[in-house]
Each structure stands twice: as C-alpha cells, then as structure tokens.
Design a protein around this motif. Sequence first.
Motif, PDB file in Angstrom:
ATOM      1  N   LYS A 141     -93.231  48.085  41.971  1.00 25.51           N
ATOM      2  CA  LYS A 141     -94.161  48.829  42.820  1.00 25.51           C
ATOM      3  C   LYS A 141     -95.523  48.890  42.127  1.00 25.51           C
ATOM      4  O   LYS A 141     -95.567  48.986  40.905  1.00 25.51           O
ATOM      5  N   PHE A 163     -89.318  57.388  52.214  1.00 20.73           N
ATOM      6  CA  PHE A 163     -89.471  57.092  50.790  1.00 20.73           C
ATOM      7  C   PHE A 163     -90.221  58.204  50.091  1.00 20.73           C
ATOM      8  O   PHE A 163     -91.283  58.636  50.559  1.00 20.73           O
ATOM      9  N   THR A 164     -89.690  58.672  48.960  1.00 20.17           N
ATOM     10  CA  THR A 164     -90.396  59.662  48.150  1.00 20.17           C
ATOM     11  C   THR A 164     -90.664  59.108  46.759  1.00 20.17           C
ATOM     12  O   THR A 164     -89.786  58.517  46.128  1.00 20.17           O
ATOM     13  N   ASP A 165     -91.894  59.296  46.304  1.00 22.40           N
ATOM     14  CA  ASP A 165     -92.358  58.780  45.018  1.00 22.40           C
ATOM     15  C   ASP A 165     -93.460  59.714  44.545  1.00 22.40           C
ATOM     16  O   ASP A 165     -94.160  60.315  45.366  1.00 22.40           O
ATOM     17  N   ASN A 170     -97.944  53.922  45.093  1.00 21.08           N
ATOM     18  CA  ASN A 170     -96.656  53.453  45.621  1.00 21.08           C
ATOM     19  C   ASN A 170     -96.424  53.964  47.038  1.00 21.08           C
ATOM     20  O   ASN A 170     -95.913  53.234  47.906  1.00 21.08           O
ATOM     21  N   ILE A 171     -96.798  55.201  47.272  1.00 19.12           N
ATOM     22  CA  ILE A 171     -96.674  55.778  48.609  1.00 19.12           C
ATOM     23  C   ILE A 171     -97.548  55.010  49.597  1.00 19.12           C
ATOM     24  O   ILE A 171     -97.120  54.681  50.718  1.00 19.12           O
ATOM     25  N   ALA A 174     -95.963  51.667  50.507  1.00 19.12           N
ATOM     26  CA  ALA A 174     -94.839  51.815  51.435  1.00 19.12           C
ATOM     27  C   ALA A 174     -95.329  52.146  52.835  1.00 19.12           C
ATOM     28  O   ALA A 174     -94.837  51.600  53.831  1.00 19.12           O
ATOM     29  N   ARG A 175     -96.298  53.033  52.911  1.00 19.36           N
ATOM     30  CA  ARG A 175     -96.831  53.424  54.220  1.00 19.36           C
ATOM     31  C   ARG A 175     -97.471  52.237  54.930  1.00 19.36           C
ATOM     32  O   ARG A 175     -97.378  52.107  56.155  1.00 19.36           O
ATOM     33  N   TRP A 179     -93.260  52.357  56.436  1.00 20.86           N
ATOM     34  CA  TRP A 179     -92.267  53.325  55.998  1.00 20.86           C
ATOM     35  C   TRP A 179     -92.795  54.741  56.201  1.00 20.86           C
ATOM     36  O   TRP A 179     -94.010  54.985  56.146  1.00 20.86           O
ATOM     37  N   ARG A 180     -91.886  55.668  56.402  1.00 16.41           N
ATOM     38  CA  ARG A 180     -92.242  57.084  56.335  1.00 16.41           C
ATOM     39  C   ARG A 180     -92.254  57.474  54.852  1.00 16.41           C
ATOM     40  O   ARG A 180     -91.458  56.949  54.067  1.00 16.41           O
ATOM     41  N   THR A 181     -93.135  58.367  54.494  1.00  6.59           N
ATOM     42  CA  THR A 181     -93.310  58.650  53.070  1.00  6.59           C
ATOM     43  C   THR A 181     -93.480  60.135  52.799  1.00  6.59           C
ATOM     44  O   THR A 181     -93.893  60.902  53.663  1.00  6.59           O
ATOM     45  N   HIS A 182     -93.158  60.487  51.554  1.00  4.73           N
ATOM     46  CA  HIS A 182     -93.402  61.844  51.053  1.00  4.73           C
ATOM     47  C   HIS A 182     -93.858  61.721  49.608  1.00  4.73           C
ATOM     48  O   HIS A 182     -93.097  61.229  48.760  1.00  4.73           O
TER      49      HIS A 182
END
Length: 206
Positions: A141, A163-165, A170-171, A174-175, A179-182
């Motif tokens: 990542k 996805f949580t990071d 990295n978020i 992914a977004r 992807w959904r992210t937190h």
Amino acid sequence: MTVRAVIFDIGNVLIRWHPEGWFDARIGPARRASLFGAVDIHAMMQRIDAGAPFGATIEETAIAHPGWTAEIRAIRDHWTEIAQPAIDGSVRLLHALRRAGVPVFALSNFGAENFPLSEAQFPFLRDFDRRYISGRMGLAKPDPAIFAAVEADCGLPPETLLFTDDRADNIAAARARGWRTHLFTTPDALAACLTSHDLITEEQIT
C-alpha cells in the motif's frame, strides 16, 4: 450496496507500531532522535514490507551505519517487543464481526519473514478469512495494484468492501478504487462505523 467484507490494516489498527517509543525507553529521546535522523528506519521497514528479506535488510542497513549498528540490529533481535501491544478494542471488533458471520480480511504492509513472529505472539492474526500480507505479495500500500489484487482474489465488488487503515494515503488509494473506507483513529470510532453499516450491534461487542 451492502458491505460484504471488512478489511483490517494491522499496524496501528490491531497492533501498535511506534518504534520511536521503544527506543525512547531504552536509549533516551535525544539519542533516539539522532538515530532516526541518521538512519531512515521507516524507509528500511518499507523495503521489508515490499518484499525485501527482514534479517538481511536490517543487517545491510546496520553495516551501512556503523555508528548505529547495535540499535538497528535491535529491530531484528527485539521485533516482538517493538511491534506491540495489541490494540484490544480493535481485536474485540474483529472477533465480534466473526461471531456475526461477517467475513474479515487483513490487508497489511508487513514483511514476509517478520509477520510469522507477530503471528506467533498474537494468535488473533490467524483469525481472518483471508490475509493479504504485502511482503508475501511483493506489493505494498498505497500502490493501486495491491488493492486490485485483493479484489481479484476475493471476487467481491469494490463497493462491498469496507477498509480501515490508520494512514490517509492508503485510505485514499482504496477509496479511489471504489472501496468504502474508515480512517482509523480509535476502536470506539471504528465500532461506530461498523454499527452504522449494520454489521454488528453495540451488544455484540464484548
């Protein structure tokens, strides 16, 4: 679309990773600051995360910095003391999701050779349906290729992955793939995210 899998980063989400603190306690903040100023410890670890051998990369770095040889080798020799403790609140959420029947994956920048050391120390690292460890994949990542590899392997649409990071880059990566992210800050904030998606209830978190 409903979330069909939750994907956890490991470092600073499930296990604390702050080598500066470990060195502060052993050589003092001033000498630690000198060490990290002279040696790019995090860049060394990034090479390991991307697939470079753990022990050999640390030894190569130690030899290249003769004034800091012992301190650099300590990362190899004291890995399980440095990469710890577990973040208990996050581990409870991992297990709550599993009890609720929600698939859970790991997607972590972690070396192929040092990951088994942490896995032996923290058995919950085996409690994933799928594990994507960067050092084993030869990708790290926030390279979009590692997210694409996860999608191809799990076969789930990007918009069904949460996805949580703890790292914003990295978020963002992914977004960008849908992807959904937190962005992880605390276990309580992650719990609120998971309950908002109706993945678990507050009563299921123990």
